[in-house]
Design a protein around this motif. Sequence first.
Motif, short mmCIF file in Angstrom:
data_model
loop_
_atom_site.label_atom_id
_atom_site.label_comp_id
_atom_site.label_asym_id
_atom_site.label_seq_id
_atom_site.Cartn_x
_atom_site.Cartn_y
_atom_site.Cartn_z
N ALA A 1 37.96 28.65 -42.91
CA ALA A 1 37.01 28.62 -44.02
C ALA A 1 36.77 27.19 -44.52
O ALA A 1 35.63 26.81 -44.81
N THR A 2 37.84 26.40 -44.61
CA THR A 2 37.69 25.03 -45.10
C THR A 2 36.78 24.22 -44.20
O THR A 2 35.89 23.50 -44.67
N ARG A 3 36.99 24.33 -42.90
CA ARG A 3 36.19 23.56 -41.95
C ARG A 3 34.73 24.03 -41.91
O ARG A 3 33.82 23.21 -41.75
N VAL A 4 34.53 25.33 -42.05
CA VAL A 4 33.15 25.83 -42.12
C VAL A 4 32.47 25.29 -43.37
O VAL A 4 31.29 24.90 -43.34
N GLY A 5 33.22 25.23 -44.47
CA GLY A 5 32.66 24.68 -45.70
C GLY A 5 32.28 23.22 -45.55
O GLY A 5 31.21 22.79 -46.01
N VAL A 6 33.15 22.43 -44.90
CA VAL A 6 32.84 21.02 -44.67
C VAL A 6 31.62 20.88 -43.77
O VAL A 6 30.74 20.04 -44.01
N LEU A 7 31.55 21.70 -42.73
CA LEU A 7 30.40 21.66 -41.83
C LEU A 7 29.10 21.98 -42.58
O LEU A 7 28.09 21.27 -42.41
N GLY B 1 30.43 27.45 -36.43
CA GLY B 1 31.78 27.58 -36.97
C GLY B 1 32.60 28.61 -36.22
O GLY B 1 33.79 28.39 -35.91
N ALA B 2 31.95 29.74 -35.88
CA ALA B 2 32.66 30.79 -35.14
C ALA B 2 32.97 30.35 -33.71
O ALA B 2 34.07 30.58 -33.20
N LEU B 3 32.00 29.69 -33.07
CA LEU B 3 32.22 29.23 -31.69
C LEU B 3 33.32 28.18 -31.62
O LEU B 3 34.08 28.14 -30.64
N MET B 4 33.43 27.34 -32.65
CA MET B 4 34.44 26.29 -32.66
C MET B 4 35.79 26.79 -33.17
O MET B 4 36.78 26.05 -33.13
N GLY B 5 35.84 28.01 -33.67
CA GLY B 5 37.08 28.55 -34.20
C GLY B 5 37.51 27.93 -35.51
O GLY B 5 38.70 27.86 -35.82
N PHE B 6 36.55 27.49 -36.33
CA PHE B 6 36.86 26.84 -37.60
C PHE B 6 37.33 27.86 -38.63
O PHE B 6 36.83 28.99 -38.69
N LEU C 1 40.14 16.74 -40.02
CA LEU C 1 40.74 18.04 -40.33
C LEU C 1 41.10 18.75 -39.06
O LEU C 1 40.58 19.83 -38.73
N PRO C 2 42.00 18.21 -38.26
CA PRO C 2 42.37 18.87 -36.99
C PRO C 2 43.04 20.21 -37.24
O PRO C 2 43.70 20.42 -38.27
N ALA D 1 32.41 15.65 -35.46
CA ALA D 1 33.39 14.61 -35.17
C ALA D 1 34.31 14.39 -36.37
O ALA D 1 35.54 14.21 -36.19
N THR D 2 33.75 14.42 -37.56
CA THR D 2 34.55 14.25 -38.77
C THR D 2 35.56 15.37 -38.93
O THR D 2 36.75 15.13 -39.24
#
Length: 354
Positions: free
Chosen positions: A201-207, A194-199, A352-353, A346-347
């Motif tokens: 909080a929402t995107r980290v939660g989805v991941l 998540g940190a490497l991808m720059g996500f 969630l771009p 990918a999702t």
Amino acid sequence: MSSAHPSVHASLSQAPHAPLRGMARLLPGMLLSASIGAVAFGLQILETSLFGHPWVEGLVIAILMGAGLRLFWTPSSVWTPGIQFSAKTLLEVAVALLGATVSGAAVMALGPVLLLSIVGVVVLAIVGGYALGRAFGLPPAMALLVACGNAICGNSAIAAVAPVIEAEGEDVAAAIGFTAVLGILVVLLVPVVGALMGFDATRVGVLAGLTVYAVPQVLAAAAPAGLLAVQTGAIVKLVRVLMLGPVCLVLGLMRSGKVEGAKRPRLHHMAPWFIIVFLILMGLRSAGLIPEVVLPPLQAGVTALTLIAMAGLGLMVDPRAVVRAGPRVAAVAALSALLIGALALATIVLILPA
């Protein structure tokens, strides 16, 4: 005055005692399984007190303890009935009751696009994981167990799918063992990725919700990103758990079709009783017909029954057979985990771009 034949009197006098004798036969194995489950739960509590959350779930500890004991001791006929009852019947009861803890209310807040995407990820992960397993030469049942464990909810999915496809205990133990190890690695990797991808909080939660197996582990994986990540991860994970019932229904229908041929499959062939009860209880919970006050003790009961069942399952397994199945199962489990990770990323990028 005529009297009944002595054998009739004997059978009548024995009838009331038959259930008691049946229970007596189950007690030794059930008590042994319960004792192992209690120790495993105690070790999980110890982990929580030391590290803040359990790195290895009590379910995994229970099955490893049971299998470890079986390595040095083969249960006799005194223990076997209760061990088998614990591993099968108690597990089915636990899966059935689990439906009462699942509500559809919070799920709809995710929106239809993300909901459909989560369903798609699970389906593709099962199909892809099964294909990987078969490509590596795993038997169909083992390949399906590993695929479902990675795609849905780890131990719970493996435990629920196993009786539907009539998987062997050794296959179940091997699948649970390898997915448990991978589950710990995924928890550690989610915050890093998540940190490497720059996500956010929402995107980290989805991941976390899409990749981590157990609900407590989802919370642990998402926690570094904050409360919003934890809440999102829990809801996404809930949708994955909801896939357990439909997947078991489809697998039961497919198996029934192979066995019955052209005949119309009966309901109990399409879905075992515990999956039907699971779906009924889930519907009642979603309709608000199950009081909130009963949920905590119900969840505790499900946990206790599952711990006992996992201990019983471990006691039924020859660890030497699990070791013999090791390398290929480990490779398939790792590749299946990578597959669902790629699907999750990918999702997030597409749905969630940033």
